[in-house]
Design a protein around this motif. Structure first.
Motif, PDB file in Angstrom:
ATOM      1  N   THR A 115      47.063  50.793  48.863  1.00 19.23           N
ATOM      2  CA  THR A 115      46.719  51.882  47.938  1.00 19.23           C
ATOM      3  C   THR A 115      46.233  53.106  48.715  1.00 19.23           C
ATOM      4  OG1 THR A 115      46.050  50.155  46.366  1.00 19.23           O
ATOM      5  CG2 THR A 115      45.445  52.396  45.815  1.00 19.23           C
ATOM      6  N   LEU A 116      45.416  52.880  49.736  1.00 18.94           N
ATOM      7  CA  LEU A 116      44.941  53.998  50.566  1.00 18.94           C
ATOM      8  C   LEU A 116      46.104  54.636  51.331  1.00 18.94           C
ATOM      9  CD1 LEU A 116      41.608  52.526  51.971  1.00 18.94           C
ATOM     10  CD2 LEU A 116      41.834  54.687  50.715  1.00 18.94           C
ATOM     11  N   VAL A 166      36.789  51.740  37.214  1.00 19.03           N
ATOM     12  CA  VAL A 166      36.162  50.935  38.270  1.00 19.03           C
ATOM     13  C   VAL A 166      35.301  49.854  37.638  1.00 19.03           C
ATOM     14  CG1 VAL A 166      34.487  50.977  40.164  1.00 19.03           C
ATOM     15  CG2 VAL A 166      36.209  52.794  39.969  1.00 19.03           C
ATOM     16  N   LEU A 167      34.497  50.259  36.645  1.00 21.61           N
ATOM     17  CA  LEU A 167      33.606  49.298  36.001  1.00 21.61           C
ATOM     18  C   LEU A 167      34.410  48.186  35.326  1.00 21.61           C
ATOM     19  CD1 LEU A 167      30.886  51.737  34.616  1.00 21.61           C
ATOM     20  CD2 LEU A 167      30.998  50.561  36.823  1.00 21.61           C
ATOM     21  N   ALA A 168      35.544  48.550  34.722  1.00 20.69           N
ATOM     22  CA  ALA A 168      36.396  47.539  34.084  1.00 20.69           C
ATOM     23  C   ALA A 168      36.966  46.583  35.136  1.00 20.69           C
ATOM     24  CB  ALA A 168      37.524  48.222  33.317  1.00 20.69           C
ATOM     25  N   ALA A 169      37.380  47.118  36.275  1.00 21.36           N
ATOM     26  CA  ALA A 169      37.938  46.263  37.329  1.00 21.36           C
ATOM     27  C   ALA A 169      36.877  45.312  37.876  1.00 21.36           C
ATOM     28  CB  ALA A 169      38.512  47.131  38.460  1.00 21.36           C
ATOM     29  N   LEU A 170      35.649  45.808  37.985  1.00 17.60           N
ATOM     30  CA  LEU A 170      34.564  44.955  38.493  1.00 17.60           C
ATOM     31  C   LEU A 170      34.255  43.833  37.502  1.00 17.60           C
ATOM     32  CD1 LEU A 170      32.066  47.555  40.026  1.00 17.60           C
ATOM     33  CD2 LEU A 170      33.870  46.250  41.168  1.00 17.60           C
ATOM     34  N   ALA A 171      34.268  44.172  36.206  1.00 17.15           N
ATOM     35  CA  ALA A 171      33.991  43.161  35.185  1.00 17.15           C
ATOM     36  C   ALA A 171      35.049  42.068  35.258  1.00 17.15           C
ATOM     37  CB  ALA A 171      33.973  43.811  33.798  1.00 17.15           C
ATOM     38  N   GLN A 172      36.282  42.484  35.488  1.00 15.41           N
ATOM     39  CA  GLN A 172      37.357  41.507  35.554  1.00 15.41           C
ATOM     40  C   GLN A 172      37.216  40.593  36.786  1.00 15.41           C
ATOM     41  OE1 GLN A 172      41.417  42.969  35.436  1.00 15.41           O
ATOM     42  NE2 GLN A 172      41.816  41.302  33.980  1.00 15.41           N
ATOM     43  N   GLU A 173      36.639  41.146  37.814  1.00 13.51           N
ATOM     44  CA  GLU A 173      36.478  40.408  39.070  1.00 13.51           C
ATOM     45  C   GLU A 173      35.378  39.353  38.971  1.00 13.51           C
ATOM     46  OE1 GLU A 173      39.053  41.416  40.865  1.00 13.51           O
ATOM     47  OE2 GLU A 173      38.522  39.798  42.238  1.00 13.51           O
ATOM     48  N   ALA A 174      34.473  39.536  37.998  1.00 17.71           N
ATOM     49  CA  ALA A 174      33.379  38.575  37.816  1.00 17.71           C
ATOM     50  C   ALA A 174      33.926  37.351  37.108  1.00 17.71           C
ATOM     51  CB  ALA A 174      32.249  39.210  37.008  1.00 17.71           C
ATOM     52  N   SER A 175      34.561  36.486  37.861  1.00 17.53           N
ATOM     53  CA  SER A 175      35.245  35.349  37.240  1.00 17.53           C
ATOM     54  C   SER A 175      35.094  34.107  38.103  1.00 17.53           C
ATOM     55  CB  SER A 175      36.730  35.670  37.086  1.00 17.53           C
ATOM     56  OG  SER A 175      37.377  35.501  38.337  1.00 17.53           O
ATOM     57  N   ASP A 198      34.030  42.286  50.004  1.00 19.74           N
ATOM     58  CA  ASP A 198      34.103  41.201  49.026  1.00 19.74           C
ATOM     59  C   ASP A 198      35.102  41.547  47.920  1.00 19.74           C
ATOM     60  OD1 ASP A 198      32.810  42.771  47.037  1.00 19.74           O
ATOM     61  OD2 ASP A 198      30.834  42.140  47.744  1.00 19.74           O
ATOM     62  N   ARG A 199      35.258  40.629  46.988  1.00 21.97           N
ATOM     63  CA  ARG A 199      36.247  40.817  45.914  1.00 21.97           C
ATOM     64  C   ARG A 199      35.946  42.049  45.051  1.00 21.97           C
ATOM     65  NH1 ARG A 199      39.620  36.751  44.251  1.00 21.97           N
ATOM     66  NH2 ARG A 199      39.782  35.128  45.835  1.00 21.97           N
ATOM     67  N   PHE A 200      34.663  42.298  44.802  1.00 23.63           N
ATOM     68  CA  PHE A 200      34.306  43.459  43.988  1.00 23.63           C
ATOM     69  C   PHE A 200      34.659  44.753  44.716  1.00 23.63           C
ATOM     70  CE2 PHE A 200      31.449  40.133  42.406  1.00 23.63           C
ATOM     71  CZ  PHE A 200      31.704  40.215  41.049  1.00 23.63           C
ATOM     72  N   ALA A 201      34.301  44.811  45.987  1.00 25.25           N
ATOM     73  CA  ALA A 201      34.550  46.026  46.762  1.00 25.25           C
ATOM     74  C   ALA A 201      36.043  46.362  46.790  1.00 25.25           C
ATOM     75  CB  ALA A 201      34.007  45.851  48.179  1.00 25.25           C
ATOM     76  N   GLN A 202      36.860  45.348  47.011  1.00 26.95           N
ATOM     77  CA  GLN A 202      38.305  45.600  47.107  1.00 26.95           C
ATOM     78  C   GLN A 202      38.871  46.047  45.762  1.00 26.95           C
ATOM     79  OE1 GLN A 202      40.586  42.641  49.333  1.00 26.95           O
ATOM     80  NE2 GLN A 202      38.779  42.049  50.512  1.00 26.95           N
ATOM     81  N   ALA A 203      38.494  45.343  44.691  1.00 25.21           N
ATOM     82  CA  ALA A 203      39.038  45.677  43.368  1.00 25.21           C
ATOM     83  C   ALA A 203      38.517  47.028  42.880  1.00 25.21           C
ATOM     84  CB  ALA A 203      38.681  44.578  42.372  1.00 25.21           C
ATOM     85  N   GLY A 204      37.227  47.285  43.106  1.00 27.30           N
ATOM     86  CA  GLY A 204      36.629  48.537  42.641  1.00 27.30           C
ATOM     87  C   GLY A 204      37.226  49.744  43.361  1.00 27.30           C
ATOM     88  N   ALA A 205      37.444  49.607  44.649  1.00 26.30           N
ATOM     89  CA  ALA A 205      37.988  50.732  45.417  1.00 26.30           C
ATOM     90  C   ALA A 205      39.421  51.039  44.993  1.00 26.30           C
ATOM     91  CB  ALA A 205      37.922  50.420  46.919  1.00 26.30           C
ATOM     92  N   ALA A 246      40.715  50.497  42.055  1.00 24.71           N
ATOM     93  CA  ALA A 246      40.645  51.128  40.725  1.00 24.71           C
ATOM     94  C   ALA A 246      40.211  52.591  40.839  1.00 24.71           C
ATOM     95  CB  ALA A 246      39.696  50.345  39.822  1.00 24.71           C
ATOM     96  N   ALA A 247      39.287  52.867  41.745  1.00 22.44           N
ATOM     97  CA  ALA A 247      38.826  54.255  41.912  1.00 22.44           C
ATOM     98  C   ALA A 247      39.985  55.155  42.338  1.00 22.44           C
ATOM     99  CB  ALA A 247      37.701  54.310  42.948  1.00 22.44           C
ATOM    100  N   LEU A 248      40.809  54.671  43.249  1.00 22.84           N
ATOM    101  CA  LEU A 248      41.933  55.487  43.730  1.00 22.84           C
ATOM    102  C   LEU A 248      42.972  55.714  42.629  1.00 22.84           C
ATOM    103  CD1 LEU A 248      42.321  53.842  47.241  1.00 22.84           C
ATOM    104  CD2 LEU A 248      41.599  56.200  46.803  1.00 22.84           C
ATOM    105  N   HIS A 249      42.976  54.836  41.628  1.00 28.38           N
ATOM    106  CA  HIS A 249      43.949  54.982  40.545  1.00 28.38           C
ATOM    107  C   HIS A 249      43.466  55.915  39.453  1.00 28.38           C
ATOM    108  CE1 HIS A 249      46.170  51.123  41.849  1.00 28.38           C
ATOM    109  NE2 HIS A 249      46.839  52.202  42.212  1.00 28.38           N
ATOM    110  N   ASP A 250      42.231  56.443  39.566  1.00 25.42           N
ATOM    111  CA  ASP A 250      41.763  57.371  38.537  1.00 25.42           C
ATOM    112  C   ASP A 250      41.538  58.762  39.147  1.00 25.42           C
ATOM    113  OD1 ASP A 250      40.942  58.492  36.194  1.00 25.42           O
ATOM    114  OD2 ASP A 250      39.384  56.999  35.754  1.00 25.42           O
ATOM    115  N   GLN A 251      42.653  59.402  39.482  1.00 23.15           N
ATOM    116  CA  GLN A 251      42.624  60.689  40.161  1.00 23.15           C
ATOM    117  C   GLN A 251      41.977  61.770  39.301  1.00 23.15           C
ATOM    118  OE1 GLN A 251      43.261  61.267  43.183  1.00 23.15           O
ATOM    119  NE2 GLN A 251      43.488  63.487  43.314  1.00 23.15           N
ATOM    120  N   ARG A 252      42.273  61.736  37.988  1.00 22.33           N
ATOM    121  CA  ARG A 252      41.763  62.762  37.083  1.00 22.33           C
ATOM    122  C   ARG A 252      40.240  62.751  37.038  1.00 22.33           C
ATOM    123  NH1 ARG A 252      42.829  65.315  31.881  1.00 22.33           N
ATOM    124  NH2 ARG A 252      41.362  63.978  30.759  1.00 22.33           N
TER     125      ARG A 252
END
Ligand code: PLP
Length: 351
Positions: free
Chosen positions: A68-69, A42-51, A245-252, A254-260
């Protein structure tokens, strides 16, 4: 009071959130936040969104997040609605679906935002008492109504209703919308999302705030028949085109993609919850059975407000509700990290 206020604003009694201390180093066990950080993905996706892209509006329909949901819950994207935290999803639900001529039914002891939305949207409601074990008794909801809403597990008690009781209610109650607010379902319950295709009047609401450690990102969602989702979209598109916003969408996403990571962090909390319950019982507390990330506890001799104040002096904050009277001798304690739980027990032993 101001003479410039509209009539409805003069009558509101707004929700009061738990304290968010600004400075002190406190152990925060008062607002059911997750003590573990969000997934590194999630943190990586948020960093990428800061552009540079931030100059552009986000996707107004949050299509990638809805897809994704939908995949996650084996539904289609038109059965998914997203909002700024589940509080906003709930607000739109009250306005779009639960404001009817007949009264809305909800538990007398429950999430304290429900009466606030009833005030804001002028929804006529009838509160249904809990049984003597402080459980929701769904039999009592088999009366004429304009809608039903309850959290599962319930807040602030933490008690869970089994899915087949919810199914039985839906079998009986087909003429009005039934909303299950599943803010805490990932800590040990079975989601009603699996019933969405069977009952066109069922809306399931969840959030990324608790089990996904993203209270600060503000993402919530609803799952239901496309007609219910359409009603929510009509309100949303009459209110704010870009709630996420862009962060919320990207972060969410990414969160769903890290099931483990998600499963591991839920399991740590479940393990600490069991440990904490046992320790509190050893100290003489009554602890309601919890399927959430908090415990609702009372002590036969010690005053709840007194305990809360003493803990505060030792830098631990928990939640005490003075109202209603039935729960004024209870404390709601968020399950922290195992270390925080141990510090809590150490302090409790000195009281
Ligand atoms: C925490 C909570 C919510 C709201 O969560 P958001 O942070 O707005 O997504 C909704 N319902 C219940 C019962 C809750 O405890």
């Amino acid at each position: 009071m101001s003479r410039f206020w509209s009539q409805i604003v003069s009558k509101l009694s707004p929700y009061v959130p738990g304290e968010q201390p600004k400075t002190e180093q406190l152990i925060k066990l008062n607002t059911n936040e997750n003590p573990y950080p969000p997934s590194p993905k999630v943190l990586a996706a948020l960093a990428q969104e800061a552009s540079e892209q931030l100059r552009l509006y986000p996707d107004p329909n949050a299509e990638s997040l809805k897809q994704t949901l939908a995949d996650y819950h084996q539904l289609s994207p038109d059965q998914v609605f997203v909002g700024t935290g589940s509080d906003e999803v709930l607000a739109h639900t009250f306005q779009a679906l639960l404001k009817q001529d007949k009264p809305l039914l909800y538990p007398e002891i429950s999430y304290s935002f429900y009466p606030v939305y009833c005030g804001l949207y002028e929804v006529n409601a009838e509160k249904i008492p809990l049984n003597d074990k402080l459980e929701i008794d769904l039999e009592a909801y088999r009366i004429d109504n304009g809608g039903i809403i309850f959290p599962n597990p319930n807040a602030p008690t933490g008690q869970l209703l089994p899915l087949d009781q919810i199914r039985q209610l839906l079998e009986f109650n087909r003429k009005s919308v039934v909303v299950v607010d599943e803010a805490y379902i990932d800590f040990g319950g079975q989601s009603a999302a699996s019933l969405v295709n069977d009952y066109p009047n069922l809306l399931v609401i969840q959030t990324f705030s608790k089990s996904r450690s993203l209270a600060g990102l503000r993402v919530g969602f609803a799952l239901g028949h496309r007609d219910l989702i359409d009603g929510l979209e009509r309100v949303k598109n009459s209110f704010n085109s870009y709630p996420l916003d862009r962060f919320a969408q990207a972060g969410a996403v990414a969160a769903l993609h890290d099931q483990r990571y998600f499963e591991q962090s839920c399991q740590k909390i479940i393990d600490s919850r069991q440990w904490l319950q046992q320790q509190l019982e050893n100290l003489g507390f009554n602890v309601l059975p919890s399927s959430a990330n908090f415990l609702f506890v009372s002590h036969p001799e010690k005053d709840a407000e007194q305990i809360s104040q003493s803990l505060r002096e030792q830098s631990i904050i928990v939640r005490h509700f003075k109202q209603p009277a039935e729960i004024s001798q209870y404390l709601r304690i968020t399950v922290g990290t195992q270390q925080e739980c141990e510090q809590l027990i150490t302090c409790m032993k000195t009281l």
